[in-house]
Design a protein around this motif. Structure first.
Motif, PDB file in Angstrom:
ATOM      1  N   LEU A 236      54.928   4.476  26.784  1.00  0.00           N
ATOM      2  CA  LEU A 236      53.971   4.299  27.746  1.00  0.00           C
ATOM      3  C   LEU A 236      54.746   3.985  28.877  1.00  0.00           C
ATOM      4  N   ILE A 237      54.620   4.913  30.156  1.00  0.00           N
ATOM      5  CA  ILE A 237      55.254   4.761  31.373  1.00  0.00           C
ATOM      6  C   ILE A 237      54.174   4.353  32.440  1.00  0.00           C
ATOM      7  N   LEU A 238      54.309   3.042  32.749  1.00  0.00           N
ATOM      8  CA  LEU A 238      53.469   2.376  33.672  1.00  0.00           C
ATOM      9  C   LEU A 238      53.731   2.343  35.287  1.00  0.00           C
ATOM     10  N   VAL A 239      52.922   2.878  35.949  1.00  0.00           N
ATOM     11  CA  VAL A 239      53.249   2.824  37.478  1.00  0.00           C
ATOM     12  C   VAL A 239      52.132   2.231  38.346  1.00  0.00           C
ATOM     13  N   GLU A 240      51.912   2.021  39.521  1.00  0.00           N
ATOM     14  CA  GLU A 240      51.129   1.422  40.142  1.00  0.00           C
ATOM     15  C   GLU A 240      49.886   2.251  41.020  1.00  0.00           C
ATOM     16  N   ARG A 241      50.345   3.597  41.186  1.00  0.00           N
ATOM     17  CA  ARG A 241      49.538   4.397  41.788  1.00  0.00           C
ATOM     18  C   ARG A 241      49.409   5.740  41.239  1.00  0.00           C
ATOM     19  N   ASN A 242      48.223   6.388  41.666  1.00  0.00           N
ATOM     20  CA  ASN A 242      47.999   7.825  41.108  1.00  0.00           C
ATOM     21  C   ASN A 242      49.053   8.645  41.706  1.00  0.00           C
ATOM     22  N   GLY A 243      49.123   8.417  42.864  1.00  0.00           N
ATOM     23  CA  GLY A 243      50.450   9.290  43.317  1.00  0.00           C
ATOM     24  C   GLY A 243      51.747   9.168  42.604  1.00  0.00           C
ATOM     25  N   GLN A 244      52.138   8.182  42.136  1.00  0.00           N
ATOM     26  CA  GLN A 244      53.385   8.184  41.457  1.00  0.00           C
ATOM     27  C   GLN A 244      53.053   8.904  39.959  1.00  0.00           C
ATOM     28  N   LYS A 245      51.985   8.655  39.638  1.00  0.00           N
ATOM     29  CA  LYS A 245      51.729   9.295  38.183  1.00  0.00           C
ATOM     30  C   LYS A 245      51.779  10.867  38.473  1.00  0.00           C
ATOM     31  N   ARG A 246      51.591  11.392  39.599  1.00  0.00           N
ATOM     32  CA  ARG A 246      51.344  12.795  39.717  1.00  0.00           C
ATOM     33  C   ARG A 246      52.895  13.251  40.075  1.00  0.00           C
ATOM     34  N   ILE A 247      53.937  12.427  40.625  1.00  0.00           N
ATOM     35  CA  ILE A 247      55.079  12.867  40.925  1.00  0.00           C
ATOM     36  C   ILE A 247      56.020  12.770  39.547  1.00  0.00           C
ATOM     37  N   ILE A 248      55.640  11.834  38.772  1.00  0.00           N
ATOM     38  CA  ILE A 248      56.471  11.815  37.606  1.00  0.00           C
ATOM     39  C   ILE A 248      55.988  13.011  36.571  1.00  0.00           C
ATOM     40  N   ILE A 249      54.563  13.481  36.579  1.00  0.00           N
ATOM     41  CA  ILE A 249      54.265  14.558  36.081  1.00  0.00           C
ATOM     42  C   ILE A 249      54.791  15.839  36.432  1.00  0.00           C
ATOM     43  N   GLY A 250      54.876  15.766  37.762  1.00  0.00           N
ATOM     44  CA  GLY A 250      55.473  16.942  38.307  1.00  0.00           C
ATOM     45  C   GLY A 250      54.716  18.249  38.602  1.00  0.00           C
ATOM     46  N   GLU A 251      55.007  19.382  39.116  1.00  0.00           N
ATOM     47  CA  GLU A 251      54.321  20.771  38.958  1.00  0.00           C
ATOM     48  C   GLU A 251      54.341  21.161  37.719  1.00  0.00           C
ATOM     49  N   ARG A 252      53.013  21.404  37.251  1.00  0.00           N
ATOM     50  CA  ARG A 252      52.812  21.967  35.655  1.00  0.00           C
ATOM     51  C   ARG A 252      53.722  21.313  34.779  1.00  0.00           C
ATOM     52  N   GLY A 253      53.661  20.001  34.881  1.00  0.00           N
ATOM     53  CA  GLY A 253      54.361  19.040  34.031  1.00  0.00           C
ATOM     54  C   GLY A 253      55.834  19.415  33.764  1.00  0.00           C
ATOM     55  N   ASP A 254      56.563  19.889  34.806  1.00  0.00           N
ATOM     56  CA  ASP A 254      57.884  20.035  34.786  1.00  0.00           C
ATOM     57  C   ASP A 254      58.864  18.745  34.724  1.00  0.00           C
ATOM     58  N   LYS A 255      58.394  17.886  35.312  1.00  0.00           N
ATOM     59  CA  LYS A 255      59.219  16.614  35.367  1.00  0.00           C
ATOM     60  C   LYS A 255      58.938  15.805  34.273  1.00  0.00           C
ATOM     61  N   ILE A 256      57.954  15.628  33.773  1.00  0.00           N
ATOM     62  CA  ILE A 256      57.861  14.805  32.531  1.00  0.00           C
ATOM     63  C   ILE A 256      58.622  15.441  31.554  1.00  0.00           C
TER      64      ILE A 256
END
Length: 302
Positions: A236-256
């Motif tokens: 489980l990756i825990l972040v503080e804001r939705n924007g951080q979640k989107r960054i970690i996921i990346g475009e089409r899930g490429d970053k995660i």
């Protein structure tokens, strides 16, 4: 009377301290010859006290890698990290005070004031000497540093390039007292496999997104199950804001996907077993300044 010789063993603790991002974790990893403590260019990557154990014959050196001592203790996690680092100075046999070769900062001075109270030899480790533009500046720099404190030794090194680490280790060994060895000779850390897996995931996030996501990211292992074919790990990756979640996921899930791939490769190298890794992300606002939330993640003030 028996003629049996009693084998004399040596065992001691060595604290590795310094401000953030001076190469403490890189130094530990190269001494051990194995990646144990996570590294990145981002300050404050290490949050916990991690023991790295190196046993060679009669000598067992137990290295304590610590979070960087830093100024500005604004959040609960910062206070805990500083207390963890400062606590490492108690009851050790040697202190390695690590600094950058090319600068002395206000935070270095703050660490110096703490190590002056250590009741054991303090070795000043001047790291990253390979990055000095003018090599002839090194000797005057070392002379200037020697005026700041009566250091037991001053050792210039490059942890990343593995330069002069053999001399540093020999010096450390000379200060290790006689005593019973605490760990089996093949054990390299006191930390669990779950902890190491979480740290690997956090390192990959930090390396991939160091400029985009602040260090308020935590990783918690929800599942760690061995079977004959693989180790099944859910993190489980825990972040503080939705924007951080989107960054970690990346475009089409490429970053995660990339984070997961790199973490899995490191885990397989460490555990010497096939790994099936599942990552998921949860937003928990304000966790890094919430002492109850920090306690649930294993960060607690002494």
């Amino acid at each position: 009377m028996s003629d049996v010789e009693v084998e004399i063993t040596h065992c001691g603790y060595i604290a590795i301290v310094g401000r953030p991002n001076v190469g403490k974790s890189t130094l530990l990893n190269h001494i051990l010859g194995q990646k144990l403590s996570i590294t990145s260019r981002k300050p404050q990557t290490t949050r916990d006290q991690i023991l790295g154990v190196k046993t060679e014959g009669h000598v067992q050196a137990i290295y304590v890698d610590t979070p960087g001592l830093h100024l500005g203790e604004t959040k609960a996690i910062n206070r805990i990290m500083n207390k963890t680092a400062a606590a490492a100075l108690k009851d050790v046999d040697v202190v390695l005070f690590v600094i950058d070769a090319d600068r002395w900062t206000e935070e270095d001075e703050s660490v110096l004031q703490k190590v002056k109270h250590a009741r054991c030899p303090v070795i000043l480790v001047v790291n990253k000497v390979d990055q000095l533009d003018q090599k002839e500046d090194l000797l005057p720099r070392l002379a200037n540093l020697s005026d700041r404190m009566n250091f037991a030794q001053i050792v210039p090194i490059s942890a990343l390039r593995n330069n002069n680490l053999d001399r540093l280790e020999r010096l450390v060994e000379s200060y290790i007292p006689e005593g019973t060895q605490f760990y089996p000779e093949d054990q390299i850390t006191n930390r669990s496999s779950r902890f190491l897996a979480a740290e690997i995931v956090r390192e990959k996030i930090t390396r991939q997104l160091g400029q985009e996501v602040p260090y308020e990211v935590a990783v918690q292992i929800e599942e760690f199950v061995y079977d004959e074919s693989a180790i099944h790990i859910s993190a489980l990756i825990l972040v503080e804001r939705n924007g951080q979640k989107r960054i970690i996921i990346g475009e089409r899930g490429d970053k995660i996907k990339l984070i997961g791939k790199e973490a899995r490769i490191d885990m397989e190298n460490l555990f010497q077993h096939k790994v099936m890794l599942n990552l998921w992300i949860k937003v928990r606002s304000g966790w890094s300044d919430d002492e109850r939330a920090l306690a649930s993640l294993g960060y607690q003030e002494e």
